[in-house]
Write an enzyme that holds these catalytic residues in place. Structure first.
Site, mmCIF file in Angstrom:
data_model
loop_
_atom_site.group_PDB
_atom_site.id
_atom_site.type_symbol
_atom_site.label_atom_id
_atom_site.label_comp_id
_atom_site.label_asym_id
_atom_site.label_seq_id
_atom_site.Cartn_x
_atom_site.Cartn_y
_atom_site.Cartn_z
ATOM 1 N N TYR A 1 -2.336 -1.500 10.221
ATOM 2 C CA TYR A 1 -2.417 -1.691 8.775
ATOM 3 C C TYR A 1 -1.211 -1.091 8.073
ATOM 4 C CZ TYR A 1 -4.099 -1.383 3.962
ATOM 5 O OH TYR A 1 -4.208 -1.487 2.593
ATOM 6 N N SER B 1 0.844 -1.195 0.000
ATOM 7 C CA SER B 1 0.000 0.000 0.000
ATOM 8 C C SER B 1 0.875 1.238 0.000
ATOM 9 C CB SER B 1 -0.895 0.017 1.244
ATOM 10 O OG SER B 1 -1.573 1.254 1.377
#
Length: 271
Positions: free
Chosen positions: A168, A154
């Site tokens: 995350y 990401s």
């Protein structure tokens, strides 16, 4: 077959895409099916995967899809998924480790359990599933056409940005580092390992912020290129990495973020 078709062809290849019932996983699976690959789609929600596979098979594309349940959140679940894949094929040309979870909470109340849960799916599962599928990847690999592993990182794993998703963002940085580590270790096996580092796309995970067209436009206005990602953005880079065009690429963390990874907002002398 034209030069362009041959260079980017994945025809006849067999792929597994985890977490492919929605979002980026579905985008990658769709691109592979439309380009002629046989794609296994697996996630915790097996019925959703079956439905998605049926929808992809109705496209009339040269590839095919098969959906079934596959839970990577535990060692037993990974073992069951590996067994299901081995029952269907003796070779795996492409593995897309897309399954992922997130957790958002303010710093003061961010729960201890959210770290184990998020790292278990986003990092631990990537390592163990890839390792357990190595015999199938080895069987498909060759000097001319390596087997391919793509991990889902990401932009939040490259930028110091949490947005209350502390576990995350840390997990995605770990995915990036694991990707580079495995790329080096697997090079001699003729297996490439790369990662996507996407910016905002519409998915179940980002539905709270991109669920409507108005929300998507708002989020896109903060992206340098002026929009959020589209399905073909994922399909294109998937085909690049999985075809002969990408056979010399390994250890790359590919930003698919419209310029967010180079966006800093800093000035030195301009003002």
């Amino acid at each position: 077959m034209s030069y362009l078709d041959e260079l980017f062809s994945v025809a006849g290849k067999t792929a597994l895409v985890t977490g492919a019932a929605t979002g980026i996983g579905r985008m990658a699976a769709t691109g592979l099916v439309r380009a002629g690959a046989s794609v296994m789609i697996a996630s915790r929600k097996g019925e959703d995967c079956i439905q998605v596979a049926e929808e992809l098979n109705e496209l009339g594309a040269p590839g095919r899809a098969e959906g079934f349940a596959g839970d990577v959140s535990s060692e037993a679940g990974i073992a069951a998924l590996v067994a299901a894949v081995k029952a269907r094929t003796g070779k795996l040309h492409i593995l897309v480790n897309n399954a992922g979870v997130s957790w958002g909470a303010p710093l003061e109340s961010f729960p201890y359990s959210a770290w184990a849960k998020v790292f278990g799916v986003n990092v631990t599962a990537v390592f163990h599933l890839t390792r357990e599928l190595l015999p199938l990847l080895d069987a498909a690999a060759s000097d001319a056409d390596p087997a391919r592993v793509i991990n889902l990182g990401s932009v939040m794993g490259t930028q110091p940005l949490a947005d209350d998703a502390y576990s995350y963002t840390a997990s995605k940085a770990a995915v990036h580092h694991l990707t580079r580590t495995l790329a080096l270790e697997f090079a001699g096996r003729r297996i490439t390992v790369n990662a996507f580092a996407p910016g905002p796309f519409q998915s179940r995970m980002t539905a709270f912020a991109t669920g409507t067209d108005e929300q998507a436009r708002h989020v896109g206005s903060h992206v340098p290129i002026g929009r959020i990602g589209a399905p073909d953005d994922i399909a294109g880079v998937t085909l690049y990495l999985c075809s002969r065009a990408g056979s010399y690429i390994t250890g790359a963390i590919l930003p698919i973020d419209g310029g967010q990874s180079v966006q800093h907002g800093l000035t030195l002398f301009k003002e």
